[in-house]
Scaffold this motif. Structure first.
Motif, PDB file in Angstrom:
ATOM      1  N   GLY A 362     -69.679  -0.304 -63.274  1.00 37.86           N
ATOM      2  CA  GLY A 362     -68.980   0.535 -62.315  1.00 37.86           C
ATOM      3  C   GLY A 362     -68.302  -0.216 -61.193  1.00 37.86           C
ATOM      4  O   GLY A 362     -68.101   0.337 -60.107  1.00 37.86           O
ATOM      5  N   LEU A 364     -65.326  -1.218 -59.323  1.00 36.87           N
ATOM      6  CA  LEU A 364     -63.991  -0.622 -59.241  1.00 36.87           C
ATOM      7  C   LEU A 364     -63.094  -1.468 -58.352  1.00 36.87           C
ATOM      8  O   LEU A 364     -63.482  -1.866 -57.250  1.00 36.87           O
ATOM      9  N   VAL A 424     -62.023  -1.218 -63.986  1.00 35.56           N
ATOM     10  CA  VAL A 424     -63.465  -0.954 -63.947  1.00 35.56           C
ATOM     11  C   VAL A 424     -64.129  -2.086 -64.713  1.00 35.56           C
ATOM     12  O   VAL A 424     -63.826  -2.302 -65.895  1.00 35.56           O
ATOM     13  N   ILE A 522     -69.224   6.183 -62.195  1.00 35.35           N
ATOM     14  CA  ILE A 522     -68.405   6.248 -60.981  1.00 35.35           C
ATOM     15  C   ILE A 522     -68.245   7.723 -60.623  1.00 35.35           C
ATOM     16  O   ILE A 522     -67.784   8.525 -61.437  1.00 35.35           O
ATOM     17  N   THR A 552     -71.554   3.842 -58.503  1.00 36.45           N
ATOM     18  CA  THR A 552     -70.422   3.626 -57.611  1.00 36.45           C
ATOM     19  C   THR A 552     -69.886   4.980 -57.172  1.00 36.45           C
ATOM     20  O   THR A 552     -69.581   5.828 -58.013  1.00 36.45           O
TER      21      THR A 552
END
Length: 598
Positions: A362, A364, A424, A522, A552
């Motif tokens: 996760g 980002l 990601v 996420i 996340t």
């Protein structure tokens, strides 16, 4: 969530067809329409064989009739008469039975083609980006799938067989007529050239009227969608616009009356003239048979059989001409359907998707991302770079229209950036299958949408295989289980149109539970608690804090109290990042965040 510019123009009665629409309708090829039937060659071949057999068998009737008149009756031959009459009955029985089989096969093929068209259009529209639906009226989309495809049904289900049946019958009849008397056959066929000419004129008229009618039907659908949905009814009642909506609907329906009448009457007087001419042909045949040069050369049985064939010839000829009119006018419908099928997919699966071989962490990242909504000259996001480590929380704050929700939409890949990339775990979102991305990113937005079904099915929509225990666990985490369990039907309670059975805060919590049921790595919360009261918001926020561990989280909020504990807070203004840091560091700087927190 910020939305791209929406087209607000509406077709009125005086609006003319655009050049592009005319060009598109003209370019719909019969070959492309024919390809719809390619997968059904075998049953269509069988239908053609049945039609040919039926037409050939039916041609025996006039010859049997001639024998009855010229031989069996004058000679009082009862045995021959019985056999001839039995033959006529047998011909009728066999052709009727073949007709039933032909109808069954052709209707089955037609319905399967209709099914394919409907599913192809629906599937292709499902692949369209959010931008397409923001610039297209909902009623227009529905009209293409229902009215346009429905209007094509008679063409799809019967045109091919009508052409084959009428053509075969016409050819067989013409051959039989020539066998009886080629001179009279020439008299019967003199009307063909004017008939073909007039039919082409009528077809052109109906094609133009059909295009106008379908656009008017789409406008009517839009009025129904906007005026009779729960939101539309509430708006009209609170704004007092009910009479105006009724007037608008009535005007559209009135225009439809005019178009339907024009469609039915287009060229009707021309076809009526042709019918009169066709009816006069038998009189000419009788006159020809009585002229001195032909008198006595034709038996009464031959004359009766010929006039019977002649009547049978004009029916398939008129049928062929009518199919031509119907097919030409239906090109406007095919043009509208093919227009949607030819729409480019703006956000699609990659040609060579990256397969996720390890658990998603996760992590980002935004790398110099720029994005502008279609039709807008101003970038909603300009040069944004962000790094959100796996398992941390990011809060986006700023004034309305600053670009926060656009960033959330890009994370969910509702749009693709014009420049830069979003990753990601180092993988560009555009390299992932959309289904894989949907399993990674979960979104709870400020605009809650619930299906008109039970609470249980609304939650299971996110995860069809979820057990009742898992559904209840997600509802408990969203602080909505006790309320649902207290209803008379519990989780089997129907939420009503767009969830209006529940309050705004209750709908929001059901939507939160639906997203949590998917357990995304996420989690994007776009004003997810905006509809909640203070006490409920605190309870849901505690649930989010617990669920965010190891996940996340990107949170968008106007209430800074909900994001002050975020690992990273970013202030967005006009699509650009002004400040970033923790709550304490941003307050100490005394910049825009400090002003918002004051």
């Amino acid at each position: 969530m910020e939305s791209p510019p929406v087209e607000t123009g509406r077709r009125g009665r005086s609006q003319t067809v655009t050049a592009a629409e005319k060009k598109q309708a003209k370019e719909v090829s019969l070959r492309r329409i024919g390809r719809l039937f390619t997968a059904h060659r075998t049953p269509l071949t069988l239908v053609t064989a049945i039609i040919v057999a039926s037409s050939v068998i039916a041609m025996a009737s006039p010859f049997l009739l001639r024998e009855v008149i010229d031989r069996a009756l004058p000679q009082q031959d009862l045995t021959l008469l019985v056999w001839l009459v039995a033959g006529m009955v047998a011909v009728a029985a066999v052709t009727s039975a073949l007709g039933v089989v032909q109808t069954w096969i052709s209707t089955t093929v037609g319905q399967r083609v209709m099914h394919r068209l409907r599913t192809d259009v629906f599937t292709h529209l499902q692949r369209q980006s959010v931008a397409f639906f923001t610039r297209t009226r909902t009623g227009e989309v529905q009209s293409r799938i229902t009215n346009d495809i429905g209007g094509m049904q008679s063409v799809v289900t019967s045109t091919a067989t009508s052409i084959a049946s009428n053509l075969t019958t016409a050819v067989a009849t013409a051959v039989a007529m020539a066998a009886l008397s080629w001179q009279l056959s020439l008299v019967s066929l003199v009307v063909l050239p004017p008939a073909i000419y007039l039919t082409r004129r009528v077809a052109k008229m109906r094609k133009e009227i059909t295009a106008q009618r379908q656009r008017e039907l789409a406008d009517l659908n839009v009025t129904v969608e906007e005026g009779l949905s729960i939101s539309g009814v509430q708006l009209s009642k609170t704004m007092g616009t009910g009479p105006a909506l009724v007037e608008r609907f009535t005007a559209s329906s009135t225009r439809l009356i005019d178009l339907e009448l024009r469609s039915e009457l287009a060229g009707r007087w021309r076809m009526a003239a042709m019918s009169i001419i066709f009816a006069a042909i038998p009189a000419l045949i009788y006159l020809s048979a009585g002229l001195p040069m032909t008198a006595g050369k034709l038996s009464i049985g031959t004359l009766v059989a010929f006039t019977s064939l002649q009547a049978g010839l004009f029916r398939p000829l008129m049928g062929l001409l009518g199919v031509g009119v119907q097919l030409t006018s239906s090109l406007a419908l095919f043009a509208r359907i093919f227009e949607y099928l030819d729409l480019p997919v703006e956000v699609d699966d990659p040609a060579e998707p990256v397969t996720l071989t390890r658990p998603v962490r996760g992590h980002l990242r935004f790398e110099d991302v720029t994005f502008a909504y279609p039709g807008s000259e101003t970038a909603a996001i300009a040069g944004v770079s962000l790094d959100v480590p796996a398992g941390t929380s990011l809060a986006l704050v700023g004034e309305t229209g600053s670009g926060k929700s656009t960033l959330a939409a890009l994370i969910a890949r509702l749009y693709d950036p014009d420049a830069g990339r979003i990753t990601v775990d180092g993988i560009d979102l555009r390299d992932l299958r959309l289904a894989d991305l949907a399993g990674i990113v979960g979104v709870v937005s400020q605009e809650t949408y619930l299906l008109h079904t039970t609470v249980r099915e609304n939650l299971r929509y996110a995860r069809p295989e979820a057990t009742d225990e898992q559904i209840e666990q997600a509802a408990r985490a969203a602080q909505i289980h006790d309320l649902i369990a207290g209803l008379p039907d519990g989780y089997d309670t129907v939420v009503g149109s767009r969830g209006h059975r529940f309050s705004g805060g209750e709908k929001q919590r059901i939507a939160i539970a639906r997203t949590l049921l998917r357990d995304p790595r996420i989690l994007v919360l776009d004003e997810a608690t905006s509809a909640l009261d203070t006490s409920t918001e605190r309870a849901v926020q505690r649930a989010f804090d617990e669920l965010a561990r190891g996940r996340t989280t990107v949170t968008i909020a106007h209430r800074l109290s909900t994001v002050r504990d975020a690992d990273q807070i970013v202030v967005v203004d006009h699509g650009r990042i002004l400040e970033s840091g923790t709550h304490e560091s941003l307050v100490s700087v005394g910049g825009r965040y400090a002003d918002l927190a004051a």
